[in-house]
Design an enzyme around this catalytic site. Sequence first.
Site, short mmCIF file in Angstrom:
data_model
loop_
_atom_site.label_atom_id
_atom_site.label_comp_id
_atom_site.label_asym_id
_atom_site.label_seq_id
_atom_site.Cartn_x
_atom_site.Cartn_y
_atom_site.Cartn_z
N THR A 1 0.86 -1.20 0.00
CA THR A 1 0.00 0.00 0.00
C THR A 1 0.89 1.24 0.00
O THR A 1 1.58 1.52 0.99
CB THR A 1 -0.92 0.03 1.24
N LYS B 1 -7.13 1.90 -3.01
CA LYS B 1 -6.74 1.31 -1.73
C LYS B 1 -6.73 2.36 -0.61
O LYS B 1 -7.19 2.11 0.51
CB LYS B 1 -5.35 0.65 -1.88
N LYS C 1 -0.22 5.34 8.51
CA LYS C 1 0.46 5.65 7.24
C LYS C 1 -0.58 5.83 6.12
O LYS C 1 -0.52 6.77 5.32
CB LYS C 1 1.44 4.51 6.92
N1 LIG Z 1 -1.47 -6.38 7.69
C1 LIG Z 1 -2.57 -6.10 6.98
O1 LIG Z 1 -3.71 -6.41 7.42
C2 LIG Z 1 -2.49 -5.46 5.64
C3 LIG Z 1 -1.39 -4.75 5.21
N2 LIG Z 1 -1.40 -4.16 3.98
C4 LIG Z 1 -0.25 -3.42 3.49
O2 LIG Z 1 0.69 -4.38 3.07
C5 LIG Z 1 2.02 -3.94 3.32
C6 LIG Z 1 2.72 -4.94 4.23
O3 LIG Z 1 1.96 -5.05 5.40
P1 LIG Z 1 2.33 -6.09 6.55
O4 LIG Z 1 2.77 -7.37 5.97
O5 LIG Z 1 1.20 -6.06 7.51
O6 LIG Z 1 3.57 -5.35 7.21
P2 LIG Z 1 4.78 -5.89 8.09
O7 LIG Z 1 5.21 -4.71 8.88
O8 LIG Z 1 4.42 -7.14 8.79
O9 LIG Z 1 5.89 -6.25 6.98
C7 LIG Z 1 6.57 -5.23 6.32
C8 LIG Z 1 7.57 -5.82 5.35
O10 LIG Z 1 8.32 -4.74 4.77
C9 LIG Z 1 9.71 -5.00 5.00
N3 LIG Z 1 10.43 -3.75 5.13
C10 LIG Z 1 10.13 -2.70 5.94
N4 LIG Z 1 11.02 -1.71 5.75
C11 LIG Z 1 11.91 -2.14 4.82
C12 LIG Z 1 13.04 -1.57 4.21
N5 LIG Z 1 13.45 -0.32 4.50
N6 LIG Z 1 13.72 -2.30 3.30
C13 LIG Z 1 13.31 -3.54 2.98
N7 LIG Z 1 12.23 -4.15 3.52
C14 LIG Z 1 11.54 -3.44 4.43
C15 LIG Z 1 9.76 -5.81 6.27
O11 LIG Z 1 11.01 -6.47 6.37
P3 LIG Z 1 11.56 -6.98 7.80
O12 LIG Z 1 10.92 -8.30 8.03
O13 LIG Z 1 13.02 -7.06 7.60
O14 LIG Z 1 11.16 -5.95 8.82
C16 LIG Z 1 8.59 -6.75 6.02
O15 LIG Z 1 8.93 -7.76 5.10
C17 LIG Z 1 1.87 -2.54 3.91
O16 LIG Z 1 1.97 -1.61 2.86
C18 LIG Z 1 0.47 -2.54 4.49
O17 LIG Z 1 -0.08 -1.25 4.57
C19 LIG Z 1 -2.45 -4.31 3.11
C20 LIG Z 1 -3.54 -5.01 3.48
C21 LIG Z 1 -3.68 -5.60 4.79
O1 LIG Z 2 -4.65 -2.45 4.56
C1 LIG Z 2 -5.22 -3.19 5.37
C2 LIG Z 2 -6.59 -3.60 5.16
C3 LIG Z 2 -7.12 -4.50 6.22
C4 LIG Z 2 -8.45 -5.03 5.80
O2 LIG Z 2 -8.88 -4.82 4.65
O3 LIG Z 2 -9.07 -5.71 6.63
#
Ligand SMILES: NC(=O)C1=CN([C@@H]2O[C@H](COP(=O)(O)OP(=O)(O)OC[C@H]3O[C@@H](n4cnc5c(N)ncnc54)[C@H](OP(=O)(O)O)[C@@H]3O)[C@@H](O)[C@H]2O)C=CC1
Ligand SMILES: O=CCCC(=O)O
Length: 342
Positions: free
Chosen positions: A143, A218, A286
């Site tokens: 996102t 989104k 964010k």
């Molecule tokens: N969780 C949710 O319900 C949802 C999340 N999203 C979106 O999806 C994306 C991921 O979410 P989510 O999985 O929850 O987040 P997490 O915080 O669990 O994971 C983030 C990922 O990004 C990596 N990362 C962060 N900073 C850096 C960097 N500077 N360089 C390289 N890798 C980096 C992390 O690596 P490391 O493991 O090394 O920290 C990890 O793999 C976000 O944009 C979020 O807004 C969308 C829908 C639903």
């Molecule tokens: O970006 C996160 C969305 C979470 C949701 O759709 O439930």
Amino acid sequence: MSSFINCNHFVLHRFPIMAMRSTFNYRHFSLHISNASTQPQAQGIETPPRVGFLGLGIMGTPMAQNLIKAGVDLTVWNRTKSKCDPLINLGAKYKPSPEEVAASCDLTFAMLADPQSAVDVALGKHGAANGIGPGKGYVDVSTVDVDTSKLINGQIKSTGALFLEAPVSGSKKPAEDGQLIFLTAGDKNLYDTVAPFLDIMGKSRFYLGDVGNGAAMKLVVNMIMGSMMASFSEGLLLSEKVGLDPKVLVEVISQGAISAPMYSMKGPSMIQSHYPTAFPLKHQQKDLRLALGLAESVSQPIPIAAAANELYKVAKSHGYSDEDFSAVIEALKSKFQHSENQ
Ligand SMILES: NC(=O)C1=CN([C@@H]2O[C@H](COP(=O)(O)OP(=O)(O)OC[C@H]3O[C@@H](n4cnc5c(N)ncnc54)[C@H](OP(=O)(O)O)[C@@H]3O)[C@@H](O)[C@H]2O)C=CC1
Ligand SMILES: O=CCCC(=O)O
């Protein structure tokens, strides 16, 4: 097995996930990725596509797991290498940089935290853009804001590869269950090519046209969600203060016009001040910040979302960044309201 619903120029393709899983066979999948500057590669040849996955957080890990379970030839990378290990144990290959993943794969997915990390992984020193090129595709499912997505699109396209943005609606459980909703935009050719993979990880997909439209959709969805959660939090606390049982409030809401799965799922644990992380609060804040930027770009007032954003910022400042976004309720509790007013 499938139905196609045309909504003006938006096309929703729905495939029941179980049907997709039972019919998808990567060994019979032909890779057709082309654009104006490249000829179709391997057209008509039955090539098992090599797929890369960058970013194995809360969302990336189950998405990658579902690809492996469906038999996809998957190569993974994550900044913190230890998060790759469970996937390697399931059969994934590993490469030590995004560049090497993109170089060794036909398609590369990226699921990163925020705009900065999405840019770093795609365009940084050992970023995917260094390893990608004609005949390959890059699909960013993070996102991010419209400008970030356009920046990545431009750099990826300049290598001769194709780009699709495909942020997802749905959280940890839908990711585990292969029930995500993909909001895609960009190269239609790449969209068609990656559709079988999206259908492994999700229950539906929208193709929204030009790059930026997926990111914008989104952010609008998550702007609404963030405001809903803030308002729900106020309701839970107000009900309790006036002597009502908040559990009954959750039940009342669930039967009426404002019913939403989110309230029934999160309400009971919020009442117990318990916030097991599915969607980290820092990511919801964010998204509100990015939605405010989107609204600013078109001079659209979004005062409710702006107020909600302030609450998430308060919750972050009190240490709730990595808890579920439902922890925003903490920002409304008197201990924090008092300290904010001092
Ligand atoms: N969780 C949710 O319900 C949802 C999340 N999203 C979106 O999806 C994306 C991921 O979410 P989510 O999985 O929850 O987040 P997490 O915080 O669990 O994971 C983030 C990922 O990004 C990596 N990362 C962060 N900073 C850096 C960097 N500077 N360089 C390289 N890798 C980096 C992390 O690596 P490391 O493991 O090394 O920290 C990890 O793999 C976000 O944009 C979020 O807004 C969308 C829908 C639903
Ligand atoms: O970006 C996160 C969305 C979470 C949701 O759709 O439930």
